[in-house]
Design a protein around this motif. Structure first.
Motif, PDB file in Angstrom:
ATOM      1  N   LEU A 156       5.548  -4.412   5.568  1.00  0.00           N
ATOM      2  CA  LEU A 156       4.935  -5.633   5.049  1.00  0.00           C
ATOM      3  C   LEU A 156       4.919  -5.659   3.521  1.00  0.00           C
ATOM      4  O   LEU A 156       5.202  -6.691   2.910  1.00  0.00           O
ATOM      5  N   PHE A 157       4.652  -4.513   2.870  1.00  0.00           N
ATOM      6  CA  PHE A 157       4.586  -4.511   1.419  1.00  0.00           C
ATOM      7  C   PHE A 157       5.936  -4.852   0.794  1.00  0.00           C
ATOM      8  O   PHE A 157       6.016  -5.644  -0.150  1.00  0.00           O
ATOM      9  N   ALA A 158       6.997  -4.275   1.327  1.00  0.00           N
ATOM     10  CA  ALA A 158       8.335  -4.544   0.781  1.00  0.00           C
ATOM     11  C   ALA A 158       8.683  -6.020   0.884  1.00  0.00           C
ATOM     12  O   ALA A 158       9.312  -6.597  -0.016  1.00  0.00           O
ATOM     13  N   ALA A 159       8.259  -6.646   1.974  1.00  0.00           N
ATOM     14  CA  ALA A 159       8.592  -8.052   2.184  1.00  0.00           C
ATOM     15  C   ALA A 159       7.698  -8.997   1.385  1.00  0.00           C
ATOM     16  O   ALA A 159       8.125 -10.095   1.023  1.00  0.00           O
ATOM     17  N   MET A 160       6.460  -8.544   1.087  1.00  0.00           N
ATOM     18  CA  MET A 160       5.512  -9.460   0.486  1.00  0.00           C
ATOM     19  C   MET A 160       5.103  -9.060  -0.935  1.00  0.00           C
ATOM     20  O   MET A 160       4.220  -9.683  -1.523  1.00  0.00           O
ATOM     21  N   LYS A 161       5.758  -8.032  -1.522  1.00  0.00           N
ATOM     22  CA  LYS A 161       5.273  -7.530  -2.804  1.00  0.00           C
ATOM     23  C   LYS A 161       5.329  -8.573  -3.915  1.00  0.00           C
ATOM     24  O   LYS A 161       4.520  -8.533  -4.842  1.00  0.00           O
ATOM     25  N   ASP A 162       6.224  -9.521  -3.811  1.00  0.00           N
ATOM     26  CA  ASP A 162       6.277 -10.546  -4.844  1.00  0.00           C
ATOM     27  C   ASP A 162       5.162 -11.584  -4.676  1.00  0.00           C
ATOM     28  O   ASP A 162       4.947 -12.425  -5.554  1.00  0.00           O
ATOM     29  N   LYS A 163       4.482 -11.519  -3.541  1.00  0.00           N
ATOM     30  CA  LYS A 163       3.358 -12.429  -3.312  1.00  0.00           C
ATOM     31  C   LYS A 163       2.019 -11.797  -3.683  1.00  0.00           C
ATOM     32  O   LYS A 163       1.031 -12.498  -3.893  1.00  0.00           O
ATOM     33  N   LEU A 164       1.974 -10.457  -3.724  1.00  0.00           N
ATOM     34  CA  LEU A 164       0.741  -9.756  -4.080  1.00  0.00           C
ATOM     35  C   LEU A 164       0.511  -9.801  -5.593  1.00  0.00           C
ATOM     36  O   LEU A 164       1.456  -9.716  -6.373  1.00  0.00           O
ATOM     37  N   VAL A 165      -0.734  -9.897  -5.983  1.00  0.00           N
ATOM     38  CA  VAL A 165      -1.101  -9.948  -7.397  1.00  0.00           C
ATOM     39  C   VAL A 165      -2.203  -8.918  -7.649  1.00  0.00           C
ATOM     40  O   VAL A 165      -3.183  -8.845  -6.905  1.00  0.00           O
ATOM     41  N   ARG A 166      -1.993  -8.088  -8.695  1.00  0.00           N
ATOM     42  CA  ARG A 166      -3.037  -7.135  -9.087  1.00  0.00           C
ATOM     43  C   ARG A 166      -3.701  -7.656 -10.358  1.00  0.00           C
ATOM     44  O   ARG A 166      -3.026  -7.949 -11.355  1.00  0.00           O
ATOM     45  N   LEU A 167      -5.019  -7.771 -10.313  1.00  0.00           N
ATOM     46  CA  LEU A 167      -5.766  -8.384 -11.402  1.00  0.00           C
ATOM     47  C   LEU A 167      -6.753  -7.399 -12.017  1.00  0.00           C
ATOM     48  O   LEU A 167      -7.324  -6.562 -11.318  1.00  0.00           O
ATOM     49  N   ARG A 168      -6.959  -7.500 -13.319  1.00  0.00           N
ATOM     50  CA  ARG A 168      -8.011  -6.764 -14.020  1.00  0.00           C
ATOM     51  C   ARG A 168      -9.094  -7.774 -14.382  1.00  0.00           C
ATOM     52  O   ARG A 168      -8.823  -8.783 -15.055  1.00  0.00           O
ATOM     53  N   SER A 188      -9.829 -17.587 -17.786  1.00  0.00           N
ATOM     54  CA  SER A 188      -8.789 -17.293 -18.767  1.00  0.00           C
ATOM     55  C   SER A 188      -9.141 -16.106 -19.650  1.00  0.00           C
ATOM     56  O   SER A 188      -8.257 -15.410 -20.170  1.00  0.00           O
ATOM     57  N   LYS A 189     -10.411 -15.830 -19.815  1.00  0.00           N
ATOM     58  CA  LYS A 189     -10.851 -14.719 -20.646  1.00  0.00           C
ATOM     59  C   LYS A 189     -11.245 -13.499 -19.826  1.00  0.00           C
ATOM     60  O   LYS A 189     -11.072 -12.349 -20.247  1.00  0.00           O
ATOM     61  N   LEU A 190     -11.755 -13.745 -18.618  1.00  0.00           N
ATOM     62  CA  LEU A 190     -12.277 -12.657 -17.788  1.00  0.00           C
ATOM     63  C   LEU A 190     -11.189 -11.966 -16.973  1.00  0.00           C
ATOM     64  O   LEU A 190     -11.257 -10.754 -16.744  1.00  0.00           O
ATOM     65  N   VAL A 191     -10.163 -12.703 -16.555  1.00  0.00           N
ATOM     66  CA  VAL A 191      -9.167 -12.179 -15.605  1.00  0.00           C
ATOM     67  C   VAL A 191      -7.790 -12.148 -16.261  1.00  0.00           C
ATOM     68  O   VAL A 191      -7.388 -13.084 -16.957  1.00  0.00           O
ATOM     69  N   ARG A 192      -7.061 -11.052 -16.002  1.00  0.00           N
ATOM     70  CA  ARG A 192      -5.664 -10.994 -16.428  1.00  0.00           C
ATOM     71  C   ARG A 192      -4.852 -10.218 -15.389  1.00  0.00           C
ATOM     72  O   ARG A 192      -5.384  -9.388 -14.643  1.00  0.00           O
TER      73      ARG A 192
END
Length: 537
Positions: A465-477, A487-491
């Motif tokens: 699943l990760f290989a197929a969907m990795k472009d859909k996953l988003v990692r946020l700070r 816009s200031k809290l999340v990147r």
């Protein structure tokens, strides 16, 4: 000198003697006796009372009985006012320069105590002077009726009527008892024990049984300086004892058991608990509230609480609470949070310990699950959804969420956290921090939109699943003050790794249409026991 003159002289001498005897008699009964008696009474009272004392209508008879029509003890601040009606004292070795009080009988005592913002101040521990440590020869004290009225100018009035008290010498001290012999409220109060007059040590037992109104409980709060804008009413049954030395700070040691039954508790005019029950064990400076349970916020809570005090007066707290079926709208209303949820239910478990009442010393661990709620209205979650492109947060719909966390002071550290709804899934990475004091957050979040991808996700094995969907996953700070705009809290951050458990979670919520299925709950360890908690028995 003839016989008639001699007779007249003897008559004059006898008259003088009789006049002097009468004067002495009247002086003793009208001035000296009452004055000595009053001094004796005052000396007795001053041993324990540091406030003001006044007496009136004093008389003495031939048998050595001193009658005091009234006596008043009061405090200049107006906190306590005691009025004694019709007191009779019997003296031994009367008449003499140093009469000894053997018996005291009082018809009635009225006590009025006014509790202020800092509680009730009673001027005990008087100036006993050289009588400290000396034995009295008092044999018996009996009071026919005692009425106690405790008043708080803000909250209410507590009235104890029909109390009867007596004390009888026994060895080096006294046996005493205090009973309530009649009460329109059906309350029962019995106190009995012993008092050593030399060491001033007390050993007493206590029995209480009765229903107490909100006004009466409020007065007890002020008397014992219990803070908080809450009121309560219910039934109390208690059996216990107390030992220690009068006038010595921390010298009294209570022990026993108290049952609280069918209590209702309100905070700032709002009911926060009903059918509240608990058992309190008191022993050697430790207070254990066991089998605590109540209905609140549409659900049910159970738990326990322990308070342990050391010799210096410091307290240590520990406890656990489990809640089931709590309406989140009522919970956020009760907590007074700025952001309030409109719907959803919560199940939670929280264990804690602390060295004081302040947040700084709190150490805790908890798990919470929110079902079908508008969690996007809460801080941080709304900014994340906004960053993901959900301009109209209402499209997110109702969400399920869970979190396991540790707490140190006001800082919450996430062990795990997940959230899902019909359009997205969020996983908060372990180690994220939320400072409830400064409102600062520092989190990493893995997010994935679900809308339009549910069929594809179901068709792919989890291992791929990760290989197929990795472009859909988003990692946020997510870092900053939690009320800042997205816009200031999340990147966005690059991926480091995605665990298989993340993909299992995503597959599970897709299968549940955006909700936590039973499989997802079990996989996350969301197993709550709403019927029992540790130390419940």
């Amino acid at each position: 000198m003839d016989d008639k003159k001699k007779d007249r002289r003897w008559i004059r001498w006898v008259g003088v003697v009789l006049v002097l005897a009468g004067a002495v008699y009247l002086g003793v009964h009208l001035w000296y006796g009452p004055k000595v008696g009053v001094r004796r009474v005052e000396r007795m009272v001053r041993r324990f009372w540091s406030g003001s004392v006044d007496m009136g209508e004093v008389s003495l008879n031939d048998a050595g009985f001193l009658r005091v029509g009234w006596m008043r003890l009061w405090d200049a601040s107006g906190s306590v006012d005691v009025r004694v009606e019709d007191m009779v004292l019997r003296f031994a070795n009367w008449p003499s320069a140093k009469p000894v009080v053997r018996e005291v009988e009082i018809t009635q005592v009225h006590v009025r105590a006014v509790a202020g913002e800092d509680g009730l101040r009673i001027p005990l521990g008087g100036d006993s002077g050289q009588e400290k440590g000396k034995r009295w020869l008092l044999e018996k004290v009996r009071i026919g009726q005692i009425d106690v009225e405790a008043v708080s100018e803000k909250v209410g009035r507590l009235l104890l009527e029909g109390l009867y008290a007596q004390a009888q010498r026994e060895g080096e001290g006294y046996r005493f008892s205090l009973r309530q012999i009649g009460s329109s409220a059906g309350q029962r109060l019995e106190i009995g024990g012993s008092f050593d007059e030399v060491s001033e040590e007390v050993a007493a037992s206590l029995v209480v049984d009765g229903d107490y109104s909100a006004g009466e409980v409020a007065v007890w709060k002020y008397i014992f300086r219990v803070g908080g804008e809450w009121i309560a009413r219910g039934r109390v049954q208690a059996e216990g004892s107390v030992r220690g030395r009068l006038g010595e700070k921390g010298g009294m040691s209570p022990a026993g058991k108290v049952w609280f039954e069918d209590w209702r508790v309100r905070h700032k005019g709002r009911e926060v608990g009903r059918e509240v029950c608990a058992v309190l064990d008191v022993n050697d400076g430790r207070f254990d509230f066991r089998r605590v349970q109540a209905r609140t916020c549409g659900g049910r809570v159970k738990g326990w609480l322990s308070i342990e005090r050391d010799g210096e007066g410091a307290s240590r707290y520990s406890g656990e609470v489990t809640g089931v079926g709590l309406e989140l709208s009522q919970v956020t209303e009760l907590l007074g949070t700025k952001k309030k949820l409109s719907r959803g239910k919560a199940t939670l478990s929280y264990t804690f310990e602390a060295d004081s009442c302040g947040w700084e010393s709190v150490k805790g661990r908890g798990v919470v699950f929110a079902d079908d709620s508008d969690l996007w209205t809460m801080p941080v979650v709304g900014q994340i959804f906004s960053y993901l492109g959900f301009k109209k947060l209402g499209v997110v719909g109702m969400s399920d969420g869970e979190a396991a966390f540790e707490m140190s002071g006001r800082v919450i550290t996430l062990e795990r956290a997940h959230l899902s709804n019909r359009v997205s899934a969020l996983e908060f990475e372990p180690g994220g921090k939320v400072d409830m004091g400064s409102k600062e957050v520092d989190l990493y979040v893995i997010a994935m939109p679900l809308k339009g991808l549910d069929r594809l996700i179901r068709a792919i094995p989890v291992i791929n699943l990760f290989a197929a969907m990795k472009d859909k996953l988003v990692r946020l700070r997510v870092k900053g003050e939690w009320s800042e705009p997205a816009s200031k809290l999340v990147r966005k951050e690059p991926f480091v790794d995605v665990k298989e458990g993340t993909m299992v979670f995503i597959r599970g919520v897709v299968d549940g249409g955006g909700h936590f299925t039973e499989e997802v709950r079990k996989g996350l360890g969301l197993v709550f026991n709403g019927e029992q908690t540790r130390k419940a028995e």
